[in-house]
Design an enzyme around this catalytic site. Structure first.
Site, PDB file in Angstrom:
ATOM      1  N   CYS A 331       0.838  -1.206   0.000  1.00 39.69           N
ATOM      2  CA  CYS A 331       0.000   0.000   0.000  1.00 39.69           C
ATOM      3  C   CYS A 331       0.877   1.261   0.000  1.00 39.69           C
ATOM      4  O   CYS A 331       1.512   1.562  -0.990  1.00 39.69           O
ATOM      5  CB  CYS A 331      -0.967  -0.034   1.167  1.00 39.69           C
ATOM      6  SG  CYS A 331      -2.379   1.085   0.949  1.00 39.69           S
ATOM      7  N   HIS A 428      -3.618  -5.399   1.382  1.00 42.15           N
ATOM      8  CA  HIS A 428      -3.356  -5.699   2.781  1.00 42.15           C
ATOM      9  C   HIS A 428      -3.807  -7.129   3.072  1.00 42.15           C
ATOM     10  O   HIS A 428      -4.714  -7.650   2.436  1.00 42.15           O
ATOM     11  CB  HIS A 428      -4.135  -4.747   3.693  1.00 42.15           C
ATOM     12  CG  HIS A 428      -3.612  -3.349   3.696  1.00 42.15           C
ATOM     13  ND1 HIS A 428      -2.441  -3.004   4.324  1.00 42.15           N
ATOM     14  CD2 HIS A 428      -4.110  -2.212   3.160  1.00 42.15           C
ATOM     15  CE1 HIS A 428      -2.242  -1.705   4.187  1.00 42.15           C
ATOM     16  NE2 HIS A 428      -3.232  -1.198   3.472  1.00 42.15           N
TER      17      HIS A 428
END
Length: 484
Positions: A331, A428
């Protein structure tokens, strides 16, 4: 079994007193007895969040409690989520969606609006479930935050529910914490306290008896349960990075402990792996040699990128790659691997454009819209499935994306370097899927037959804390609920 409380609130004398685990334990115990129970936290401040099935975002702890209750996480379980982006500002998320970026003073004024969202969610849950177990935030004794409080006694008073107070004996001063907390409450708030829970006790319980008797005489309220200190639990942490067991395995993984690191639960599977030595490296700490470096997610990508550069990570990453090491960016960490990160709208701070690490040929621009999505797919570098969730503001573009890391629902996702040393992704939770975890570790150089099943580890831990909390449920069943 009939549970005599339609709503019961768990507050703590301090942050990290054990509110989250007590709520999760009660949810699991009631779920075992067939009670329709739901967790609820009016306001949460955390950088660890989860994506719900209804396309929103809630605190990670409430997602854990939902699992304990046998439910899919829903935005009504945490209607107000604050994600700090600086020491004085935070992203305000209402009913799972970003509402605004506010400083602390502005949010204090906004609380009356937020309370309406809290009560809306609470009423919806009340129509669906026989019992709601509510988690407070921090401590009700935080005098400076009492005005317009929606997180602790302000909520309890608004819905007229009883409260149990949890205190952590392991950190010391447990009796002072309890008595001092009561002294800071109003008469009506003190009357609302049904009893106390002493958490994380280890040793001979008989040595505590005189203290418990004194506490009950001093306060006129019962100690409902003394819960043991349980080692080795695998439960999603709200914010604090758990200390890592040193030198557990020969394969060394290091992660920079970014000031605004988000979703560090991404690394729980690696922490549990017996062949992996996972270490978080903070400010001023020497960066040790490693087999794999992982750049984590961030709530303030440009700010954390600046911190990373100031700590000397650019030079260390270059050295690491020269010696054949591997790098993964997740991310915000993925965004840092590119040539630049632009924030033209001031989404995460002052507007501007920051040069990044230049390890992948791509550019990222932060956007006002946040992408929240549960996803699944396959790895492009191995025959393995992957699942996880996206939770980011920004889009990346550039030549590096031509060699993706994953295929998600038929689309390319992430990037890999041509030399096979660098991998970046917006996903994630990618290590939580055992096949993907094994494939990523093998890509990084670890050949291991061990498979870490995080879902089973979590279930085992939820059952352990529920078993330990049975005396608390028994005590609550013996109490007469306060009259409405």
């Amino acid at each position: 079994m009939s549970f005599p409380y339609s709503t019961l609130m768990v507050q703590g004398t301090t942050s990290d007193a054990g509110k989250t685990t007590v709520v999760a334990a009660l949810c699991r115990l009631l779920q075992r007895q067939g009670v329709a129970v739901a967790p609820f936290k009016p306001q949460n401040m955390a950088l660890n969040s989860a994506v719900t099935a209804d396309g929103g975002e809630i605190g990670r702890a409430q997602a854990l409690q939902a699992i304990a209750a046998g439910l899919a996480p829903h935005t009504d379980m945490n209607p107000v989520l604050l994600k700090p982006s600086s020491n004085t500002g935070a992203q305000v998320i209402i009913h799972g969606k970003v509402r605004a970026e506010m400083n602390a003073r502005d949010y204090q004024q906004y609380k009356s609006v937020a309370m309406q969202a809290v009560l809306e969610s609470y009423r919806r849950l009340g129509r669906q479930y026989a019992a709601i177990i509510v988690e407070g935030a921090g401590s009700p004794a935080e005098i400076n935050l009492r005005e317009r409080d929606i997180a602790n006694m302000g909520f309890a008073e608004a819905v007229d529910c009883p409260v149990i107070l949890v205190a952590d004996i392991d950190r010391g001063g447990v009796f002072a914490h309890i008595v001092g907390t009561l002294a800071c409450l109003s008469d009506s708030e003190r009357a609302r306290i049904a009893g106390f829970v002493i958490n994380r006790f280890r040793g001979d319980l008989s040595l505590l008896d005189s203290g418990l008797e004194w506490l009950e005489r001093q306060t006129g309220k019962p100690v409902l349960a003394v819960l043991p200190y349980l080692q080795g639990l695998f439960l999603d942490a709200e914010d604090a990075v758990e200390s890592t067991q040193a030198a557990r395995g020969a394969f060394r993984v290091v992660v920079p402990k970014l000031p605004r690191m988000s979703n560090h639960t991404d690394f729980d599977a690696l922490r549990a792996h017996p062949d992996v030595d996972l270490r978080f490296i903070g400010q001023g700490e020497a960066i040790p040699p490693a087999d794999l470096v992982i750049l984590p997610g961030s709530k303030n990508t440009r700010g954390d990128l600046q911190w990373l550069l100031a700590q000397g990570w650019r030079e260390q990453l270059s050295k690491h790659l020269r010696y054949g090491g591997k790098v993964i960016g997740i991310c915000g960490g993925f965004q840092m691997l590119g040539n630049s990160v632009a924030d033209p709208h001031g989404v995460e701070g002052a507007a501007g454009d920051s040069p990044a690490l230049g390890l992948l040929d791509m550019r990222t621009e932060l956007t006002m819209a946040k992408r929240l999505l549960q996803v699944s797919g396959t790895c492009t570098f191995a025959d393995a499935t992957v699942s996880g969730y996206e939770i980011h503001m920004g889009t990346s573009s550039g030549a590096a994306l031509a060699l993706p890391a994953f295929r998600i629902d038929g689309r390319a996702e992430g990037a890999r370097s041509a030399d096979g040393q660098i991998l970046g992704t917006y996903l994630h939770g990618l290590f939580d899927t055992p096949p993907a975890c094994a494939a990523l570790l093998q890509w990084a150089g670890l050949a291991s037959e061990v498979r870490i099943d995080t879902a089973q580890l979590r279930e085992d831990s939820l059952n352990r804390i529920a078993d330990a909390a049975q005396p608390l449920l028994d005590a609550l069943l013996r109490l007469r609920p306060p009259a409405a």
